[in-house]
Design an enzyme around this catalytic site. Structure first.
Site, PDB file in Angstrom:
ATOM      1  N   SER A   1       0.828  -1.207   0.000  1.00 18.00           N
ATOM      2  CA  SER A   1       0.000   0.000   0.000  1.00 18.00           C
ATOM      3  C   SER A   1       0.862   1.257   0.000  1.00 18.00           C
ATOM      4  CB  SER A   1      -0.889   0.012   1.240  1.00 18.00           C
ATOM      5  OG  SER A   1      -0.075   0.034   2.401  1.00 18.00           O
TER       6      SER A   1
ATOM      7  N   TYR B   1      -4.206   0.486   3.373  1.00 12.13           N
ATOM      8  CA  TYR B   1      -5.199  -0.528   3.006  1.00 12.13           C
ATOM      9  C   TYR B   1      -5.919  -1.094   4.242  1.00 12.13           C
ATOM     10  CZ  TYR B   1      -3.192  -1.421  -1.762  1.00 12.13           C
ATOM     11  OH  TYR B   1      -2.766  -1.356  -3.063  1.00 12.13           O
TER      12      TYR B   1
ATOM     13  N   CYS C   1       2.787  -7.122   1.493  1.00 14.27           N
ATOM     14  CA  CYS C   1       1.762  -6.488   2.311  1.00 14.27           C
ATOM     15  C   CYS C   1       0.881  -7.596   2.888  1.00 14.27           C
ATOM     16  CB  CYS C   1       0.943  -5.561   1.415  1.00 14.27           C
ATOM     17  SG  CYS C   1      -0.473  -4.815   2.227  1.00 14.27           S
ATOM     18  N   ASN C   2       0.838  -7.682   4.205  1.00 19.06           N
ATOM     19  CA  ASN C   2      -0.002  -8.713   4.847  1.00 19.06           C
ATOM     20  C   ASN C   2      -1.474  -8.502   4.514  1.00 19.06           C
ATOM     21  OD1 ASN C   2       1.805 -10.175   7.171  1.00 19.06           O
ATOM     22  ND2 ASN C   2       2.498  -8.110   6.784  1.00 19.06           N
ATOM     23  N   THR C   3      -1.870  -7.232   4.467  1.00 19.56           N
ATOM     24  CA  THR C   3      -3.284  -6.910   4.242  1.00 19.56           C
ATOM     25  C   THR C   3      -3.717  -7.331   2.839  1.00 19.56           C
ATOM     26  OG1 THR C   3      -2.957  -5.008   5.712  1.00 19.56           O
ATOM     27  CG2 THR C   3      -4.944  -5.020   4.358  1.00 19.56           C
TER      28      THR C   3
ATOM     29  N   CYS D   1       2.586  -6.558   9.991  1.00 23.10           N
ATOM     30  CA  CYS D   1       2.381  -5.564   8.928  1.00 23.10           C
ATOM     31  C   CYS D   1       3.776  -5.142   8.491  1.00 23.10           C
ATOM     32  CB  CYS D   1       1.599  -4.372   9.478  1.00 23.10           C
ATOM     33  SG  CYS D   1       1.586  -2.930   8.380  1.00 23.10           S
ATOM     34  N   THR D   2       3.989  -5.048   7.190  1.00 27.04           N
ATOM     35  CA  THR D   2       5.351  -4.793   6.710  1.00 27.04           C
ATOM     36  C   THR D   2       5.834  -3.371   7.019  1.00 27.04           C
ATOM     37  OG1 THR D   2       4.457  -4.302   4.500  1.00 27.04           O
ATOM     38  CG2 THR D   2       5.254  -6.547   4.910  1.00 27.04           C
TER      39      THR D   2
HETATM   40  N1  DGL Z   1       2.035  -2.839   4.948  1.00 24.57           N
HETATM   41  C1  DGL Z   1       0.774  -3.420   4.900  1.00 24.57           C
HETATM   42  C2  DGL Z   1       0.646  -4.739   5.629  1.00 24.57           C
HETATM   43  O1  DGL Z   1       1.616  -5.452   5.718  1.00 24.57           O
HETATM   44  C3  DGL Z   1      -0.460  -2.573   4.895  1.00 24.57           C
HETATM   45  C4  DGL Z   1      -0.606  -1.436   5.821  1.00 24.57           C
HETATM   46  C5  DGL Z   1      -1.803  -0.620   5.439  1.00 24.57           C
HETATM   47  O2  DGL Z   1      -1.826  -0.146   4.314  1.00 24.57           O
HETATM   48  O3  DGL Z   1      -2.711  -0.482   6.260  1.00 24.57           O
HETATM   49  O4  DGL Z   1      -0.410  -5.097   6.068  1.00 24.57           O
END
Ligand code: DGL
Length: 270
Positions: A21, A52, A84-86, A198-199
């Site tokens: 994101s 995201y 991105c985990n999301t 979250c990354t």
């Molecule tokens: N960096 C992302 C993750 O790993 C998303 C963070 C976000 O956009 O809320 O979930």
């Protein structure tokens, strides 16, 4: 084996697409560039639509599909890393279904490694709301039932504060969310392991550390994602094993914030 593509065969010199994101995926990109120094990377930050983590699944899936399409059409990527985990939680199935010949690697909170490492059996997980409420995450959690106790915190606003480099807000949210997780430490019943789900969060590890103390182990997923990417490229016969690697940074928003984050957080390559 070379994968067929409508516009010609896949070549080792084609780049690997990496997206998030926003700036968080740079933490995964660091691990990728270290493990795969000869590869060419295109990093896409969907800054115009970040964060995201508090949007709906459908929105994140649509954006992920659009970003993947762009990376394929405009940059001829040979593999895609969803850093991105999301987006992984909301869209990885769709991305694999849309592009069956494309190696796609996702990231998910490292619960299994945390179970293996924790001595107290009490583990904190910080991640976005979309991630922790996703079916994928709930299934992973259920598969570990009885093996450890998890304190899971949906960290609304934290990725956004990191995107904006808003130090005061980051500090306040780290205090709030680490307190919500519970009591950190290495004693009986204490949280001795923290999963950075979250990354974006590896970039605020020092701030979190102020609240957890030194004894707590932090786990992120950059290195295993890089290893998995290497495995898939080797299987496909498209790994680049010589030449100087390179990187192209792209953003759907103003490029300044991505460039500033890259200057601050992207490790220099040898
Ligand atoms: N960096 C992302 C993750 O790993 C998303 C963070 C976000 O956009 O809320 O979930």
């Amino acid at each position: 084996m070379n994968l067929a593509r409508v516009d010609g065969p896949v070549h080792a010199d084609d780049p690997i697409g990496v997206f998030d994101s926003g700036v968080g995926g740079l933490s995964v990109l660091n691990a990728l560039r270290e493990a795969l120094p000869h590869e060419r990377f295109v990093y896409f930050a969907d800054t115009a639509h970040a964060p995201y983590g508090e949007r709906g699944d459908a929105f994140v899936a649509e954006r992920s599909a659009a970003v993947a399409r762009h990376l394929l059409d405009a940059h001829r990527i040979k593999a895609l890393v969803v850093a991105c985990n999301t987006a992984t939680a909301a869209a990885i199935h769709r991305l694999r279904a849309d592009h069956p010949a494309l190696p796609v690697v996702g990231v998910e909170p490292a619960l299994k490694p945390a179970v293996a490492l924790s001595r107290t059996g009490h583990i904190a997980v910080l991640a976005t709301r979309v991630t922790v409420e996703s079916r994928k995450f709930q299934t992973l959690l259920a598969s570990l039932a009885g093996q450890a106790s998890f304190s899971i915190v949906a960290c609304d606003g934290l990725a956004g504060a990191i995107e904006r480099s808003d130090a005061a807000r980051i500090s306040a949210l780290c205090e709030q969310y680490s307190a919500a997780a519970g009591c950190f430490g290495s004693g009986d019943g204490q949280l001795d392991t923290l999963v950075l789900g979250c990354t974006h969060y590896p970039f605020i590890a020092d701030e979190l550390r102020r609240h957890t103390g030194e004894a707590v182990r932090f786990i992120d997923t950059g290195a295993p994602v890089a290893q998995q990417t290497r495995r898939l490229l080797a299987q496909a016969g498209t790994q680049r094993t010589e030449g100087i690697g390179d990187l192209c940074l792209l953003s759907s928003g103003a490029p300044e914030s991505l460039n500033a984050a890259a200057a601050r957080w992207l490790a220099a390559t040898a």
